[in-house]
Design a protein around this motif. Structure first.
Motif, PDB file in Angstrom:
ATOM      1  N   SER A   8       0.827  -1.208   0.000  1.00 51.59           N
ATOM      2  CA  SER A   8       0.000   0.000   0.000  1.00 51.59           C
ATOM      3  C   SER A   8       0.860   1.256   0.000  1.00 51.59           C
ATOM      4  O   SER A   8       0.470   2.281  -0.561  1.00 51.59           O
ATOM      5  N   MET A   9       2.021   1.220   0.611  1.00 51.03           N
ATOM      6  CA  MET A   9       2.912   2.381   0.626  1.00 51.03           C
ATOM      7  C   MET A   9       3.568   2.605  -0.731  1.00 51.03           C
ATOM      8  O   MET A   9       3.893   3.732  -1.080  1.00 51.03           O
ATOM      9  N   GLU A  10       3.783   1.545  -1.500  1.00 47.35           N
ATOM     10  CA  GLU A  10       4.398   1.685  -2.815  1.00 47.35           C
ATOM     11  C   GLU A  10       3.494   2.415  -3.801  1.00 47.35           C
ATOM     12  O   GLU A  10       3.973   2.974  -4.784  1.00 47.35           O
ATOM     13  N   ALA A  16       8.933   8.022  -0.449  1.00 46.83           N
ATOM     14  CA  ALA A  16      10.323   7.792  -0.062  1.00 46.83           C
ATOM     15  C   ALA A  16      10.934   8.984   0.653  1.00 46.83           C
ATOM     16  O   ALA A  16      11.967   8.853   1.312  1.00 46.83           O
ATOM     17  N   ILE A  17      10.311  10.134   0.582  1.00 40.77           N
ATOM     18  CA  ILE A  17      10.853  11.325   1.221  1.00 40.77           C
ATOM     19  C   ILE A  17      10.631  11.308   2.742  1.00 40.77           C
ATOM     20  O   ILE A  17      11.403  11.907   3.489  1.00 40.77           O
ATOM     21  N   TYR A  18       9.619  10.608   3.227  1.00 42.59           N
ATOM     22  CA  TYR A  18       9.303  10.605   4.656  1.00 42.59           C
ATOM     23  C   TYR A  18      10.404   9.988   5.525  1.00 42.59           C
ATOM     24  O   TYR A  18      10.713  10.548   6.584  1.00 42.59           O
ATOM     25  N   PRO A  19      11.005   8.869   5.154  1.00 49.46           N
ATOM     26  CA  PRO A  19      12.122   8.369   5.985  1.00 49.46           C
ATOM     27  C   PRO A  19      13.315   9.326   5.996  1.00 49.46           C
ATOM     28  O   PRO A  19      13.973   9.477   7.018  1.00 49.46           O
ATOM     29  N   ILE A  20      13.549  10.003   4.893  1.00 51.10           N
ATOM     30  CA  ILE A  20      14.654  10.964   4.829  1.00 51.10           C
ATOM     31  C   ILE A  20      14.370  12.146   5.744  1.00 51.10           C
ATOM     32  O   ILE A  20      15.239  12.596   6.491  1.00 51.10           O
ATOM     33  N   ILE A  21      13.144  12.642   5.710  1.00 52.43           N
ATOM     34  CA  ILE A  21      12.759  13.765   6.568  1.00 52.43           C
ATOM     35  C   ILE A  21      12.861  13.374   8.044  1.00 52.43           C
ATOM     36  O   ILE A  21      13.390  14.136   8.859  1.00 52.43           O
TER      37      ILE A  21
END
Length: 54
Positions: A8-10, A16-21
């Motif tokens: 569902s996340m894909e 992909a920006i949320y883990p970086i943030i």
């Protein structure tokens, strides 16, 4: 369960920006804490260490 969440996340664009943030927020917090601890007034630390604990 994890496969369901991953699928569902894909489908979300730009997810992909949320883990970086979150990594940047965590890193900046601990760097700021490190700077604050080592730049704190030594006289104030001495004063606080001599306070009685009840």
């Amino acid at each position: 369960m994890l496969k369901f969440v991953q699928q569902s996340m894909e489908t979300i664009d730009g997810v992909a920006i949320y883990p970086i943030i979150s990594l940047l927020i965590c890193f900046s917090f601990f760097v700021g804490l490190f700077v604050w601890v080592f730049s704190y007034n030594k006289d104030k630390i001495k004063e606080l260490s001599e306070l009685p604990i009840k």
